[in-house]
Design an enzyme around this catalytic site. Structure first.
Site, mmCIF file in Angstrom:
data_model
loop_
_atom_site.group_PDB
_atom_site.id
_atom_site.type_symbol
_atom_site.label_atom_id
_atom_site.label_comp_id
_atom_site.label_asym_id
_atom_site.label_seq_id
_atom_site.Cartn_x
_atom_site.Cartn_y
_atom_site.Cartn_z
ATOM 1 N N LYS A 1 -28.555 -7.288 38.770
ATOM 2 C CA LYS A 1 -28.791 -8.461 37.947
ATOM 3 C C LYS A 1 -29.787 -9.507 38.685
ATOM 4 O O LYS A 1 -29.670 -9.660 40.090
ATOM 5 C CB LYS A 1 -27.652 -9.252 37.410
ATOM 6 C CG LYS A 1 -26.815 -8.428 36.396
ATOM 7 C CD LYS A 1 -25.897 -9.314 35.708
ATOM 8 C CE LYS A 1 -25.258 -8.592 34.513
ATOM 9 N NZ LYS A 1 -24.643 -9.330 33.782
ATOM 10 N N ARG B 1 -17.144 -25.135 26.323
ATOM 11 C CA ARG B 1 -18.000 -26.319 26.062
ATOM 12 C C ARG B 1 -18.114 -26.446 24.603
ATOM 13 O O ARG B 1 -18.241 -27.615 24.233
ATOM 14 C CB ARG B 1 -19.400 -25.961 26.476
ATOM 15 C CG ARG B 1 -19.808 -26.019 27.852
ATOM 16 C CD ARG B 1 -21.115 -25.674 28.402
ATOM 17 N NE ARG B 1 -21.214 -24.345 28.070
ATOM 18 C CZ ARG B 1 -22.293 -23.357 28.531
ATOM 19 N NH1 ARG B 1 -23.117 -23.932 29.090
ATOM 20 N NH2 ARG B 1 -22.448 -22.135 28.068
ATOM 21 N N HIS C 1 -18.156 -26.562 36.093
ATOM 22 C CA HIS C 1 -17.409 -25.311 36.621
ATOM 23 C C HIS C 1 -16.620 -26.026 37.703
ATOM 24 O O HIS C 1 -15.242 -25.493 37.413
ATOM 25 C CB HIS C 1 -18.301 -24.323 37.642
ATOM 26 C CG HIS C 1 -19.295 -23.626 36.691
ATOM 27 N ND1 HIS C 1 -20.545 -23.647 37.389
ATOM 28 C CD2 HIS C 1 -19.297 -22.887 35.785
ATOM 29 C CE1 HIS C 1 -21.302 -22.683 36.566
ATOM 30 N NE2 HIS C 1 -20.474 -21.999 35.679
ATOM 31 N N SER D 1 -25.670 -23.340 33.906
ATOM 32 C CA SER D 1 -26.526 -23.068 34.942
ATOM 33 C C SER D 1 -27.909 -22.563 34.435
ATOM 34 O O SER D 1 -28.824 -22.990 35.262
ATOM 35 C CB SER D 1 -25.837 -21.652 35.692
ATOM 36 O OG SER D 1 -24.608 -22.082 36.141
#
Length: 158
Positions: free
Chosen positions: A42, A91, A18, A128
């Site tokens: 969430k 990615r 990031h 993550s």
């Protein structure tokens, strides 16, 4: 005219991947706002305020980068702050296939363009979710997140 971009994400946790994208975006735009959704429904490792605090510390070396929370659609947030672009790191092909329809919808809704930056090869496999999984089993995540982030993650599993 200030050219402002937004780097959105959950950043739960923020990774070196990031930060690579954020730093490169900071070189392309006058101002970059790192924006994290604050949807409390969430389930996240870090609460919204913690993520904002961690992000502020992580981007402190970049003078033209700030941090903000937002709710709702990212394009509405972009419109509110006058951002001309959304910056997303990719990615690989799977990220592109996931991100492209969102970028097209965002452009259709507001005219805000999405700029895709390829992630550094060294970070291509880092996410993550993977960081949290490795940390949960006691694995060494120090190469993938800033030191202070690794310490906070380890504290969650101690």
């Amino acid at each position: 005219m200030t050219r402002r971009a937004v780097c959105p994400g959950s950043f739960d946790p923020v990774t070196n991947g990031h930060l690579d994208i954020i730093e490169r975006a900071a070189g392309l735009f006058d101002e970059v706002v790192v924006a994290t959704g604050t949807n409390v429904s969430k389930s996240r490792m870090f609460a919204p305020e913690e993520r904002l605090e961690i992000l502020r510390q992580a981007v402190a070396p970049f003078p033209n980068v700030s941090v903000a929370g937002f709710e709702g659609l990212i394009v509405d947030f972009c419109r509110e702050i006058g951002a001309v672009a959304i910056v997303k790191g990719l990615r690989g092909a799977t990220d592109y296939e996931y991100e492209l329809p969102m970028a097209q919808m965002n452009a259709h809704l507001t005219g805000v363009e999405t700029v895709f930056l390829p992630g550094a090869v060294a970070n291509a496999f880092v996410s993550s979710s993977l960081i949290k999984e490795v940390a949960a089993f006691g694995g060494d995540i120090s190469a993938f997140v800033p030191d202070f982030v690794a310490e906070r993650i380890r504290a969650r599993f101690d």
